[in-house]
Design an enzyme around this catalytic site. Structure first.
Site, PDB file in Angstrom:
ATOM      1  N   HIS A 374      22.686 127.588   5.307  1.00 27.19           N
ATOM      2  CA  HIS A 374      22.579 128.969   5.781  1.00 27.19           C
ATOM      3  C   HIS A 374      23.853 129.751   5.503  1.00 27.19           C
ATOM      4  O   HIS A 374      24.930 129.204   5.242  1.00 27.19           O
ATOM      5  CB  HIS A 374      22.229 129.006   7.271  1.00 27.19           C
ATOM      6  CG  HIS A 374      23.301 128.495   8.199  1.00 27.19           C
ATOM      7  ND1 HIS A 374      24.331 129.271   8.655  1.00 27.19           N
ATOM      8  CD2 HIS A 374      23.479 127.266   8.758  1.00 27.19           C
ATOM      9  CE1 HIS A 374      25.102 128.567   9.472  1.00 27.19           C
ATOM     10  NE2 HIS A 374      24.610 127.342   9.539  1.00 27.19           N
ATOM     11  N   CYS A 393      24.762 121.690  10.331  1.00 21.02           N
ATOM     12  CA  CYS A 393      24.172 122.404   9.200  1.00 21.02           C
ATOM     13  C   CYS A 393      25.234 122.661   8.138  1.00 21.02           C
ATOM     14  O   CYS A 393      26.417 122.421   8.343  1.00 21.02           O
ATOM     15  CB  CYS A 393      23.552 123.711   9.668  1.00 21.02           C
ATOM     16  SG  CYS A 393      22.053 123.503  10.658  1.00 21.02           S
TER      17      CYS A 393
END
Length: 492
Positions: A374, A393
């Protein structure tokens, strides 16, 4: 990134990663039994069909005396492939014992010395099933044992580079290793120490250049100064470097024998994302990966869609640990919303926008860890050489460029990613073709000239895996001479 640099991805199939999808029970397995099951009718004996017999394992022809001699020599070469540290096979085997040892070694080289049942859950790569028996039977019958053995190792330059590097570092170890440096070590001592690993060092080369090259090999800021972190990297013992090489060779053995030629690959330890086209790296960018307390898992999957202007549904573990303690008023000032769950509880949502922790783009792929690639509004970390700071992440330095590469083959999406972002609307964009993604943990790798580079072992996985390799090798060959288990120096 310029438009001509955009990559048109071909359809990519996920290889050997079925274990990565979050498994779900079928409906009937989730439904509680409220009535006693019906009794199945008994069939007449004539109607009962016996199950077909299990296929017999491929018979291994007897080995000739010459083949047995070759096989025993080959088994003694396990250390060359990173299957042991100093443990050497000592027994001479014959008959069934020799065949069993050959089968064991073949499986270790093809799918790893450590059994997948002994993996950490977060090591979500799983080697493909492999039965070495048919290949060994054919090799014995055709007297092609050497060719059979040579085809067992991973067919990657990365693995071969590590194998050669292992030989180099074992030679350094056998000659006594290297000295421990201090901040006051003489320049000639520092130069000689670095030259043990970097053969391009010359006696007249500027020491600053020598140090900068070493710092780049260790993933450090290339200041050219003998600072604390550089000293720590240079003082990692040669045994620890050997253990790191062994661990990375083992991870290569977990990889599928054929990678998708077009893929996205993240080196977690180095915090770098690389895009491959036609099996060649074509572009890369810095990333931010999981902190030592929030490790990014190793896995493979397929990126299937991109969420533009994504809200952040804060995981409960983060909400409880980091956000709820701030108080509701503070959370409201920071733009968070507390919403009710169907179960009567509460969760925290950060609406889409420029301050969202997910930035403007989220790249989704199936995995049981709820991790993804992301964007991020916090751009400062990308200029750092210490980029392991996320909750697990992978944050991207250039997410818009990556998204444009992935949608370039769709005329309706090509060049439109920024326009979609500017609309402010949250929407999911399906990719024209799914893109394979690999999150990997490489802490040792060789350059094209054979010089080894290392990264810190932030999660301690090298040490643990080296111990597991040695323990598994001991169980596989209890007749081998014992050796001390290699250790990895603690992180600075």
């Amino acid at each position: 990134m310029n438009r001509p640099d955009m990559i048109r991805f071909s359809t990519l199939a996920l290889l050997g990663a079925s274990v990565l999808s979050a498994s779900t029970l079928p409906a009937y397995a989730q439904t509680p039994v409220t009535q006693p099951p019906a009794v199945a009718p008994t069939l007449p004996p004539a109607m009962v069909q016996p199950l077909p017999p299990a296929p017999l394992p491929a018979p291994i022809p007897p080995l000739s005396a010459t083949q047995e001699a070759w096989a025993n020599d080959w088994l003694r070469s396990g250390a060359e492939q990173g299957l042991t540290a100093r443990r050497k096979a000592t027994a001479t085997l014959t008959g069934d014992a020799l065949v069993s040892a050959l089968l064991d070694r073949a499986k270790a080289l093809s799918t790893g010395r450590v059994d997948a049942a002994d993996f950490l859950e977060i090591w979500a790569l799983r080697p493909e099933p492999y039965d070495p028996r048919p290949g060994l039977a054919e090799a014995v019958a055709e007297d092609r044992l050497a060719q059979w053995a040579n085809a067992l190792t991973p067919p990657y330059a990365g693995y071969e580079g590590l194998r050669k590097g292992l030989a180099t570092y074992e030679a350094i170890r056998d000659k006594g290793g290297w000295p421990v440096l201090t901040a006051t070590s003489a320049p000639m001592v520092v130069r000689a120490r670095i030259a043990l690993e970097d053969r391009s060092v010359t006696p007249t080369e500027n020491l600053t250049d020598v140090l900068q090259r070493a710092q780049r090999r260790y993933g450090l800021n290339p200041t050219g100064l003998l600072d604390t972190r550089t000293l720590a990297a240079l003082n990692v013992s040669v045994d620890d470097r050997i253990a790191a090489i062994m661990a990375n060779m083992e991870r290569w053995r977990w990889m599928p024998r054929r990678l998708p030629v077009n893929r996205v690959q993240v080196n977690i330890a180095a915090a770098v994302l690389t895009v491959f086209e036609g099996d060649q790296p074509v572009t890369s960018m810095r990333a931010v990966t999981g902190s030592p307390q929030n490790a990014t898992p190793m896995l493979s999957s397929n990126i299937h869609s991109i969420v533009v202007n994504p809200p952040w549904n804060v995981p409960m573990s983060i909400a409880r640990r980091e956000l709820f303690p701030k108080g509701r008023a503070t959370l409201a000032k920071q733009g968070y919303k507390i919403v009710k769950t169907p179960e009567g509880g509460e969760r925290i949502v950060q609406p889409a926008g420029p301050n969202s922790a997910l930035g403007r783009l989220k790249f989704d792929f199936a995995n049981p860890f709820a991790v993804y690639l992301h964007d991020t509004p916090a751009r400062g970390k990308f200029s750092s050489y210490d980029r392991l700071a996320s909750h697990g992440c992978v944050r991207l330095e250039k997410p818009v460029s990556l998204a444009e590469l992935m949608v370039a083959s769709d005329p309706d999406l090509n060049g439109q990613i920024q326009t979609l972002i500017d609309s402010g609307k949250t929407q999911r964009v399906s990719l024209p073709q799914e893109v394979a993604v690999y999150l990997l943990y490489w802490t040792a790798f060789a350059s094209s000239n054979g010089t080894m580079s290392f990264r810190a072992d932030p999660y301690g996985w090298d040490k643990l895996l080296a111990e597991k390799i040695e323990a598994s090798s001991s169980r596989a060959d209890p007749t081998a001479a014992p050796a001390p288990t290699p250790t990895i120096a603690s992180k600075d």
